[in-house]
Design a protein around this motif. Structure first.
Motif, short mmCIF file in Angstrom:
data_model
loop_
_atom_site.label_atom_id
_atom_site.label_comp_id
_atom_site.label_asym_id
_atom_site.label_seq_id
_atom_site.Cartn_x
_atom_site.Cartn_y
_atom_site.Cartn_z
N ARG A 32 -4.78 -13.80 2.03
CA ARG A 32 -3.48 -13.84 2.70
C ARG A 32 -2.67 -12.55 2.56
N GLN A 33 -3.22 -11.58 1.88
CA GLN A 33 -2.46 -10.35 1.65
C GLN A 33 -3.35 -9.11 1.75
N TYR A 34 -2.71 -7.99 2.05
CA TYR A 34 -3.29 -6.67 1.89
C TYR A 34 -2.55 -6.00 0.75
N THR A 80 -8.24 -6.20 0.16
CA THR A 80 -8.00 -7.26 1.13
C THR A 80 -8.16 -8.61 0.45
N ARG A 83 -0.68 -10.61 5.10
CA ARG A 83 -1.75 -10.28 6.05
C ARG A 83 -1.49 -10.82 7.46
N LEU A 94 -1.96 -3.28 9.57
CA LEU A 94 -2.45 -2.40 8.52
C LEU A 94 -2.40 -0.93 8.92
#
Length: 121
Positions: A77-79, A74, A100, A105
């Motif tokens: 701003r992103q996964y 994590t 994100r 998710l």
């Protein structure tokens, strides 16, 4: 489904920024779609081979007799979702980068699991 079709389908996941299929024994990327100047999927794939290897070594050293379903990284701003395909495809993993703010998710994990089942290498 072949590699190209699998990657195209993965890019339809809401918020997908890029996806790759990587062999974690060699670190070689077998296919890539998406990415860009701020997301080099070849470099990320090679780097994530170390993540997968390290986690597998750790599980072995603590005597956990189980397989990794996925690994989530994590960022602000992103996964970054890593899904080893151990049960079905040996030493491969799918790597998916998601925005994100635009992704779900749980749905992304479900979608990758479905893609894994249909992937033919």
């Amino acid at each position: 489904m072949n590699i190209e079709a699998t990657l195209k389908e993965a890019m339809t996941i809401e918020g997908a920024l890029g996806v790759s299929l990587v062999d974690y024994e060699s670190g070689m990327t077998l296919g890539v779609l998406g990415g860009g100047p701020n997301l080099d999927l070849e470099v990320a794939g090679a780097g994530n081979t170390e993540v997968v290897r390290a986690k597998q070594r750790t599980l072995k050293s603590i005597n956990v007799d189980d397989e990794i379903e996925d690994i989530l990284i994590t960022l602000g701003r992103q996964y970054h979702l890593i899904r080893p395909l151990v049960r079905t495809r040996g030493s491969l993993f799918l790597y998916l980068a998601l925005d994100r703010g635009r992704s779900n998710l749980a749905l992304a994990r479900h979608h990758l699991k479905r893609l894994e089942a249909g992937l033919e290498v």
